[in-house]
Design a protein around this motif. Sequence first.
Motif, PDB file in Angstrom:
ATOM      1  N   GLY A 156       0.827  -1.194   0.000  1.00 34.47           N
ATOM      2  CA  GLY A 156       0.000   0.000   0.000  1.00 34.47           C
ATOM      3  C   GLY A 156       0.857   1.238   0.000  1.00 34.47           C
ATOM      4  O   GLY A 156       2.008   1.225   0.444  1.00 34.47           O
ATOM      5  N   THR A 158       0.511   5.954  -0.216  1.00 29.03           N
ATOM      6  CA  THR A 158      -0.381   7.092  -0.151  1.00 29.03           C
ATOM      7  C   THR A 158      -0.931   7.426  -1.534  1.00 29.03           C
ATOM      8  O   THR A 158      -0.217   7.333  -2.534  1.00 29.03           O
ATOM      9  CB  THR A 158       0.318   8.325   0.444  1.00 29.03           C
ATOM     10  OG1 THR A 158      -0.622   9.391   0.537  1.00 29.03           O
ATOM     11  CG2 THR A 158       1.501   8.766  -0.389  1.00 29.03           C
ATOM     12  N   LEU A 203      -9.817   3.647   6.561  1.00 31.37           N
ATOM     13  CA  LEU A 203      -9.482   2.603   7.523  1.00 31.37           C
ATOM     14  C   LEU A 203     -10.299   1.324   7.331  1.00 31.37           C
ATOM     15  O   LEU A 203     -10.277   0.450   8.194  1.00 31.37           O
ATOM     16  CB  LEU A 203      -9.674   3.127   8.956  1.00 31.37           C
ATOM     17  CG  LEU A 203      -8.685   4.208   9.409  1.00 31.37           C
ATOM     18  CD1 LEU A 203      -8.917   4.567  10.866  1.00 31.37           C
ATOM     19  CD2 LEU A 203      -7.236   3.778   9.191  1.00 31.37           C
ATOM     20  N   ASN A 207      -7.887  -2.428   3.000  1.00 36.31           N
ATOM     21  CA  ASN A 207      -7.339  -1.330   2.198  1.00 36.31           C
ATOM     22  C   ASN A 207      -6.068  -0.824   2.856  1.00 36.31           C
ATOM     23  O   ASN A 207      -6.107  -0.206   3.917  1.00 36.31           O
ATOM     24  CB  ASN A 207      -8.365  -0.203   2.084  1.00 36.31           C
ATOM     25  CG  ASN A 207      -7.892   0.927   1.173  1.00 36.31           C
ATOM     26  OD1 ASN A 207      -6.739   0.946   0.727  1.00 36.31           O
ATOM     27  ND2 ASN A 207      -8.781   1.863   0.884  1.00 36.31           N
ATOM     28  N   LEU A 208      -4.933  -1.079   2.234  1.00 37.75           N
ATOM     29  CA  LEU A 208      -3.647  -0.708   2.824  1.00 37.75           C
ATOM     30  C   LEU A 208      -3.075   0.587   2.253  1.00 37.75           C
ATOM     31  O   LEU A 208      -1.925   0.942   2.534  1.00 37.75           O
ATOM     32  CB  LEU A 208      -2.647  -1.849   2.652  1.00 37.75           C
ATOM     33  CG  LEU A 208      -3.000  -3.145   3.396  1.00 37.75           C
ATOM     34  CD1 LEU A 208      -1.947  -4.220   3.140  1.00 37.75           C
ATOM     35  CD2 LEU A 208      -3.149  -2.896   4.896  1.00 37.75           C
ATOM     36  N   ASN A 209      -3.863   1.304   1.449  1.00 32.74           N
ATOM     37  CA  ASN A 209      -3.424   2.599   0.950  1.00 32.74           C
ATOM     38  C   ASN A 209      -3.698   3.690   1.984  1.00 32.74           C
ATOM     39  O   ASN A 209      -4.499   3.510   2.898  1.00 32.74           O
ATOM     40  CB  ASN A 209      -4.126   2.939  -0.366  1.00 32.74           C
ATOM     41  CG  ASN A 209      -3.641   2.071  -1.509  1.00 32.74           C
ATOM     42  OD1 ASN A 209      -2.453   1.764  -1.604  1.00 32.74           O
ATOM     43  ND2 ASN A 209      -4.548   1.659  -2.382  1.00 32.74           N
ATOM     44  N   PHE A 210      -3.014   4.820   1.820  1.00 30.76           N
ATOM     45  CA  PHE A 210      -3.126   5.930   2.752  1.00 30.76           C
ATOM     46  C   PHE A 210      -3.682   7.171   2.051  1.00 30.76           C
ATOM     47  O   PHE A 210      -3.542   7.319   0.830  1.00 30.76           O
ATOM     48  CB  PHE A 210      -1.748   6.301   3.316  1.00 30.76           C
ATOM     49  CG  PHE A 210      -1.051   5.215   4.080  1.00 30.76           C
ATOM     50  CD1 PHE A 210      -1.106   5.166   5.464  1.00 30.76           C
ATOM     51  CD2 PHE A 210      -0.313   4.239   3.408  1.00 30.76           C
ATOM     52  CE1 PHE A 210      -0.443   4.178   6.175  1.00 30.76           C
ATOM     53  CE2 PHE A 210       0.356   3.250   4.105  1.00 30.76           C
ATOM     54  CZ  PHE A 210       0.286   3.215   5.494  1.00 30.76           C
ATOM     55  N   VAL A 245      -3.474   6.599  12.089  1.00 30.55           N
ATOM     56  CA  VAL A 245      -3.647   5.977  10.769  1.00 30.55           C
ATOM     57  C   VAL A 245      -2.452   5.083  10.436  1.00 30.55           C
ATOM     58  O   VAL A 245      -2.623   3.952   9.957  1.00 30.55           O
ATOM     59  CB  VAL A 245      -3.828   7.048   9.678  1.00 30.55           C
ATOM     60  CG1 VAL A 245      -3.745   6.423   8.283  1.00 30.55           C
ATOM     61  CG2 VAL A 245      -5.169   7.755   9.837  1.00 30.55           C
ATOM     62  N   GLU A 248      -2.755   1.908  12.558  1.00 35.59           N
ATOM     63  CA  GLU A 248      -3.881   1.047  12.183  1.00 35.59           C
ATOM     64  C   GLU A 248      -3.632   0.359  10.844  1.00 35.59           C
ATOM     65  O   GLU A 248      -3.945  -0.822  10.665  1.00 35.59           O
ATOM     66  CB  GLU A 248      -5.176   1.862  12.123  1.00 35.59           C
ATOM     67  CG  GLU A 248      -6.404   1.024  11.761  1.00 35.59           C
ATOM     68  CD  GLU A 248      -6.571  -0.237  12.606  1.00 35.59           C
ATOM     69  OE1 GLU A 248      -6.892  -1.298  12.032  1.00 35.59           O
ATOM     70  OE2 GLU A 248      -6.354  -0.180  13.837  1.00 35.59           O
ATOM     71  N   LYS A 249      -3.041   1.074   9.892  1.00 34.01           N
ATOM     72  CA  LYS A 249      -2.720   0.460   8.602  1.00 34.01           C
ATOM     73  C   LYS A 249      -1.658  -0.631   8.763  1.00 34.01           C
ATOM     74  O   LYS A 249      -1.726  -1.685   8.125  1.00 34.01           O
ATOM     75  CB  LYS A 249      -2.231   1.526   7.617  1.00 34.01           C
ATOM     76  CG  LYS A 249      -3.303   2.480   7.139  1.00 34.01           C
ATOM     77  CD  LYS A 249      -4.261   1.810   6.167  1.00 34.01           C
ATOM     78  CE  LYS A 249      -5.251   2.804   5.596  1.00 34.01           C
ATOM     79  NZ  LYS A 249      -6.146   2.195   4.601  1.00 34.01           N
ATOM     80  N   THR A 250      -0.682  -0.373   9.623  1.00 37.39           N
ATOM     81  CA  THR A 250       0.349  -1.380   9.878  1.00 37.39           C
ATOM     82  C   THR A 250      -0.264  -2.606  10.549  1.00 37.39           C
ATOM     83  O   THR A 250       0.058  -3.751  10.200  1.00 37.39           O
ATOM     84  CB  THR A 250       1.464  -0.793  10.769  1.00 37.39           C
ATOM     85  OG1 THR A 250       1.985   0.390  10.159  1.00 37.39           O
ATOM     86  CG2 THR A 250       2.583  -1.792  10.964  1.00 37.39           C
TER      87      THR A 250
END
Length: 330
Positions: A156, A158, A203, A207-210, A245, A248-250
């Motif tokens: 993922g 940004t 979140l 979905n691992l994009n930012f 963020v 949480e993504k990690t």
Amino acid sequence: MPSILAIETSCDETSVSILKDNQILSNIISSQIDIHAVFGGVVPEVAARHHLKNLPLVFEKAIQQADISLSQIDAIAVTTGPGLAGSLLVGISFAKGVAIALEKPLIGVNHLLAHVFAAKLAFSELEPPYLALLVSGGHTELLMFENSSINPVLLGRTLDDAAGEAFDKVARLLEIGYPGGPAIEQLSLTGNPYKYRFPRAMLEEGNLNFSFSGVKTSVLYTLKENEKICKPDIAASFQEAVVDVLIEKTAMAVRMTGMKKVVVVGGVAANSRLREKITFWAKENDLQIYIPPKNLCTDNAAMVARAAIDLMKNESYASLNVTADPALSF
């Protein structure tokens, strides 16, 4: 292990390092922060001119500090991208000259990969598989290193602003100076991180994009709509939103991949709040966490040298025709 002389000029730090047997003999960094602060950000043409002026001096100082003969150098490494085109070309041209003069091989290094190898400098025992959270001024990415230390899987990234870029833009809104990351971190020390609930975007599970443009815009509207605001509260609340963020993504990536080791690198990895919260999260979840010391999180040539060692093992050499790739990616 080989002895590597490395050059880093991807943005506004001019750096030369010499690494021998995984030991940093020298890692000289000449920063242009004061020069660009008056502009509120890095001016590419100005950065390139100062690299041209500073690089021979930094090179000489690195050689002196390392106390090593150039004949003992096994290879010359240089950042080839991503970064500012003019700045990269200054470093690449200089590296080519050194490689030709010493009759040594040239190794082109991806700046993003070099950031990950900053963790290898600090933790020599670190080996794949591991997950890497790369957070810097221009990049925010989640990378999975399964069987190779030089060929990650991009999980993922940004879709708009990088985390460090968002820090710079919010610092500009708050009129607290450049670079934004350290300025916001310092101001946050006296602020309430729960005063404002800024958005935590994208979140949804899987979905691992930012995306950090929304939180920046939310800060802008908060400033416009409130006559009386406490800047430390704004800074602390913004910082908390970004850190939440990132963690949480990690965590989501850990759940999806089953990885037990997490590496956190890049300039934003120097942020104390991120280091504190992600370390606590890792311990709570019985994960191994690897965060380099702050001086290795920001741009430096030692991380470039360390990446070059593994690239050299894989015979990933560059020709003398290599040029800058400002948009280089995984």
